[in-house]
Motif scaffolding. Sequence first.
Motif, PDB file in Angstrom:
ATOM      1  N   ASN A  23      13.242  -1.868 -18.624  1.00 15.37           N
ATOM      2  CA  ASN A  23      12.413  -2.128 -17.458  1.00 15.37           C
ATOM      3  C   ASN A  23      11.172  -1.262 -17.480  1.00 15.37           C
ATOM      4  OD1 ASN A  23      13.816   0.172 -17.126  1.00 15.37           O
ATOM      5  ND2 ASN A  23      14.575  -0.248 -15.083  1.00 15.37           N
ATOM      6  N   LEU A  24      10.101  -1.781 -16.903  1.00 12.64           N
ATOM      7  CA  LEU A  24       8.814  -1.109 -16.866  1.00 12.64           C
ATOM      8  C   LEU A  24       8.649  -0.540 -15.461  1.00 12.64           C
ATOM      9  CD1 LEU A  24       6.426  -0.689 -18.794  1.00 12.64           C
ATOM     10  CD2 LEU A  24       5.436  -2.778 -17.893  1.00 12.64           C
ATOM     11  N   ILE A  25       8.674   0.792 -15.346  1.00 12.53           N
ATOM     12  CA  ILE A  25       8.574   1.458 -14.058  1.00 12.53           C
ATOM     13  C   ILE A  25       7.171   2.012 -13.896  1.00 12.53           C
ATOM     14  CG2 ILE A  25       9.466   3.272 -12.565  1.00 12.53           C
ATOM     15  CD1 ILE A  25      11.419   0.989 -13.100  1.00 12.53           C
ATOM     16  N   PHE A  26       6.530   1.686 -12.763  1.00 21.43           N
ATOM     17  CA  PHE A  26       5.149   2.068 -12.534  1.00 21.43           C
ATOM     18  C   PHE A  26       5.024   3.289 -11.637  1.00 21.43           C
ATOM     19  CE2 PHE A  26       2.481  -1.306 -14.265  1.00 21.43           C
ATOM     20  CZ  PHE A  26       3.408  -2.293 -14.538  1.00 21.43           C
ATOM     21  N   GLY A  27       3.958   4.049 -11.847  1.00 24.49           N
ATOM     22  CA  GLY A  27       3.535   5.051 -10.879  1.00 24.49           C
ATOM     23  C   GLY A  27       2.905   4.345  -9.688  1.00 24.49           C
ATOM     24  N   LYS A  28       2.586   5.089  -8.650  1.00 20.68           N
ATOM     25  CA  LYS A  28       2.080   4.486  -7.417  1.00 20.68           C
ATOM     26  C   LYS A  28       0.597   4.158  -7.453  1.00 20.68           C
ATOM     27  CE  LYS A  28       5.540   5.655  -3.983  1.00 20.68           C
ATOM     28  NZ  LYS A  28       6.601   5.462  -4.941  1.00 20.68           N
ATOM     29  N   GLY A  29      -0.063   4.506  -8.514  1.00 22.98           N
ATOM     30  CA  GLY A  29      -1.448   4.091  -8.669  1.00 22.98           C
ATOM     31  C   GLY A  29      -2.455   5.146  -8.265  1.00 22.98           C
ATOM     32  N   THR A  30      -3.634   5.063  -8.883  1.00 28.52           N
ATOM     33  CA  THR A  30      -4.778   5.929  -8.566  1.00 28.52           C
ATOM     34  C   THR A  30      -5.971   5.039  -8.296  1.00 28.52           C
ATOM     35  OG1 THR A  30      -4.005   7.758  -9.966  1.00 28.52           O
ATOM     36  CG2 THR A  30      -6.363   7.674  -9.451  1.00 28.52           C
ATOM     37  N   LYS A  31      -6.531   5.192  -7.113  1.00 30.38           N
ATOM     38  CA  LYS A  31      -7.732   4.417  -6.786  1.00 30.38           C
ATOM     39  C   LYS A  31      -8.950   5.205  -7.251  1.00 30.38           C
ATOM     40  CE  LYS A  31     -10.160   2.069  -3.037  1.00 30.38           C
ATOM     41  NZ  LYS A  31     -10.178   1.749  -1.586  1.00 30.38           N
ATOM     42  N   LEU A  32      -9.618   4.676  -8.273  1.00 33.42           N
ATOM     43  CA  LEU A  32     -10.800   5.327  -8.841  1.00 33.42           C
ATOM     44  C   LEU A  32     -12.066   4.679  -8.281  1.00 33.42           C
ATOM     45  CD1 LEU A  32     -12.221   7.221 -10.892  1.00 33.42           C
ATOM     46  CD2 LEU A  32     -11.967   5.381 -12.585  1.00 33.42           C
ATOM     47  N   MET A  81       0.831  -1.199   0.000  1.00 32.42           N
ATOM     48  CA  MET A  81       0.000   0.000   0.000  1.00 32.42           C
ATOM     49  C   MET A  81       0.868   1.253   0.000  1.00 32.42           C
ATOM     50  SD  MET A  81      -3.208  -0.616  -0.128  1.00 32.42           S
ATOM     51  CE  MET A  81      -3.921   0.895   0.530  1.00 32.42           C
ATOM     52  N   MET A  82       1.950   1.190   0.755  1.00 33.52           N
ATOM     53  CA  MET A  82       2.776   2.391   0.917  1.00 33.52           C
ATOM     54  C   MET A  82       3.614   2.700  -0.317  1.00 33.52           C
ATOM     55  SD  MET A  82       2.181   3.784   3.778  1.00 33.52           S
ATOM     56  CE  MET A  82       3.596   4.852   3.949  1.00 33.52           C
ATOM     57  N   ARG A  83       4.140   1.673  -0.966  1.00 33.24           N
ATOM     58  CA  ARG A  83       5.133   1.897  -2.021  1.00 33.24           C
ATOM     59  C   ARG A  83       4.635   1.556  -3.421  1.00 33.24           C
ATOM     60  NH1 ARG A  83      10.261   2.436   0.498  1.00 33.24           N
ATOM     61  NH2 ARG A  83      11.292   1.924  -1.457  1.00 33.24           N
TER      62      ARG A  83
END
Lengths: 114, 114
Positions: B101-110, A39-41
């Motif tokens: 490498n595929l680097i992700f953002g931390k995500g958005t909870k919609l 959740m944090m990272r």
Amino acid sequence: DAGVIQSPRHEVTEMGQEVTLRCKPISGHDYLFWYRQTMMRGLELLIYFNNNVPIDDSGMPEDRFSAKMPNASFSTLKIQPSEPRDSAVYFCASSFSGVGTEAFFGQGTRLTVV
Amino acid sequence: GENVEQHPSTLSVQEGDSAVIKCTYSDSASNYFPWYKQELGKRPQLIIDIRSNVGEKKDQRIAVTLNKTAKHFSLHITETQPEDSAVYFCAASSQEGSQGNLIFGKGTKLSVKP
């Protein structure tokens, strides 16, 4: 193809124990990625392989973490010794560089270290 | 290395409204930008992607735009539905002759409210 297969789906272990996570990529894919999700990272890239060779392991948090890919159809992520802060969902993903670049994820392994 | 920032971390909209999620990246060599949707307890799955030679791509209610000069890209969902509720991840990678490498953002909870 059944997709990327990870085992086990859930793992509960005691602090200090060795944990081994397994991954079978999609047949024919030449890239394999290990991610950790908390959740944090968020989704963190730990390491990735190309043609069974580790390319970038800069995301591996500590020496306690190690990954291998002995052949094109199998990879392991090992944590020794495990700690409670290693608790997370670990995803393996694979992709094929020649055609599309979509990374297909496995179902993940939920690791709980108590 | 690449760093991907994603905003907002949470987004709540009424059914039928539009939702926009924005990402920025740091590595000017990045040229592939996928978006993944992760439903609760499931694996991330690709919903749309864009490459650096394209400024916009649309697939039914989903569209992605890319501004290479500003190094940002966005996901637009129109006419949102409750089943759009999930966590959305943007990612970036460089494919100069290889996957990278595929680097992700931390995500958005919609969350889409009926």
